[in-house]
Scaffold this motif. Sequence first.
Motif, PDB file in Angstrom:
ATOM      1  N   VAL A 125       0.727  -1.137   0.037  1.00  0.00           N
ATOM      2  CA  VAL A 125       0.102  -0.023  -0.055  1.00  0.00           C
ATOM      3  C   VAL A 125       0.996   1.186   0.018  1.00  0.00           C
ATOM      4  O   VAL A 125       0.216   2.152  -0.379  1.00  0.00           O
ATOM      5  N   GLY A 126       2.063   1.114   0.473  1.00  0.00           N
ATOM      6  CA  GLY A 126       2.846   2.336   0.585  1.00  0.00           C
ATOM      7  C   GLY A 126       3.103   3.112  -0.645  1.00  0.00           C
ATOM      8  O   GLY A 126       2.933   4.459  -0.946  1.00  0.00           O
ATOM      9  N   TYR A 129      -0.114   4.880  -1.832  1.00  0.00           N
ATOM     10  CA  TYR A 129      -0.210   6.063  -0.904  1.00  0.00           C
ATOM     11  C   TYR A 129       0.461   7.345  -1.642  1.00  0.00           C
ATOM     12  O   TYR A 129       0.026   8.364  -1.550  1.00  0.00           O
ATOM     13  N   ALA A 132      -1.307   8.509  -4.883  1.00  0.00           N
ATOM     14  CA  ALA A 132      -2.361   9.305  -4.549  1.00  0.00           C
ATOM     15  C   ALA A 132      -2.182  10.872  -3.725  1.00  0.00           C
ATOM     16  O   ALA A 132      -2.865  11.591  -4.043  1.00  0.00           O
ATOM     17  N   ALA A 133      -1.010  10.610  -2.807  1.00  0.00           N
ATOM     18  CA  ALA A 133      -0.631  11.830  -2.055  1.00  0.00           C
ATOM     19  C   ALA A 133      -0.184  13.124  -3.180  1.00  0.00           C
ATOM     20  O   ALA A 133      -0.181  14.160  -3.145  1.00  0.00           O
ATOM     21  N   TRP A 136      -2.971  14.291  -5.021  1.00  0.00           N
ATOM     22  CA  TRP A 136      -3.668  15.312  -4.195  1.00  0.00           C
ATOM     23  C   TRP A 136      -3.051  16.686  -4.195  1.00  0.00           C
ATOM     24  O   TRP A 136      -3.828  17.543  -4.433  1.00  0.00           O
ATOM     25  N   VAL A 183      -7.610   8.856  -0.174  1.00  0.00           N
ATOM     26  CA  VAL A 183      -7.700   7.395   0.337  1.00  0.00           C
ATOM     27  C   VAL A 183      -8.349   6.546  -0.564  1.00  0.00           C
ATOM     28  O   VAL A 183      -7.757   5.229  -1.167  1.00  0.00           O
ATOM     29  N   SER A 186      -6.086   5.829  -3.809  1.00  0.00           N
ATOM     30  CA  SER A 186      -4.923   4.664  -3.390  1.00  0.00           C
ATOM     31  C   SER A 186      -5.363   3.296  -3.332  1.00  0.00           C
ATOM     32  O   SER A 186      -4.747   2.395  -3.583  1.00  0.00           O
ATOM     33  N   LEU A 187      -6.414   3.305  -2.276  1.00  0.00           N
ATOM     34  CA  LEU A 187      -6.800   1.863  -1.740  1.00  0.00           C
ATOM     35  C   LEU A 187      -7.632   1.023  -3.244  1.00  0.00           C
ATOM     36  O   LEU A 187      -7.530  -0.172  -2.992  1.00  0.00           O
TER      37      LEU A 187
END
Length: 264
Positions: A125-126, A129, A132-133, A136, A183, A186-187
């Motif tokens: 998941v890193g 994330y 996605a960050a 964002w 969130v 990314s997920l």
Amino acid sequence: MIALALPAAEEGGFAPPGVGEHLPAIFSIGSFDFTKHSLLVLLSVVIIAFFFMFAIRKGSMVPGKLQFLGETAYGFVRNSVAKDVLGGQDFIKYVPLLFSLFFFILVNNIYGAIPILQLPTFSHVGGAYVLAALVWFIWIGLGFKKYGIRYLKLATVPSGVPWYLLPMIIPIEIISNFLVRPVTHSLRLFATMLAGHLIVGVAGSGIEFLIAQENILLQGTSVLVLAGAVAMYFLEALIMVLQAYIFVLLTAIYIEGAMNADSH
């Protein structure tokens, strides 16, 4: 399932893979472990850069097969994502970002379909994330750059909503746009890659376990499991491509929303 599998392992039956056996470090520098995951991420950058540099090295008016493939891949992101979603004349400035994201995600996903590598890096998941960050910060920054502090109002106060509903709507919009959106962005990528990877891995372990049994009926059942695993393998390969496209498509939608917040 794990609770049932562990006693079976103690009795000499099927032994589920443990966390300690997953991705041992290739080498370590202090507390930093350089794993297979890290290697594949770096390798993906090399693969993408080498392929497109090699594809365009001649730049012929009549493209060869490799140049045609590279131009088609670029054209897909440029026209089917950036131009169709962003439109106007400004879409071209975002093509490098969308192009890089699409092929970086695609290559790292496709690793999971390669037998020797067998690891989609976004099943951790890193990485999801981080991407996605990054997206964002980009679309939030673009919104503030164009509208200034007024962007907060445009992003959280829908037009046409009665004033007495705003105390309920505004917190929902803040949570939805600024917290839930990155969130889920990314997920969605992480969960699909992890699920497909686990299904194929469990099927492979199950086939090995069934073949090792003395019962001929159980051994025959492994053929059915193999057929299901092959079907899931091809489905996973399709999902790998779709998730790269969906991630980039949503990125373009978020950028378009930030750049045209006053018209939504």
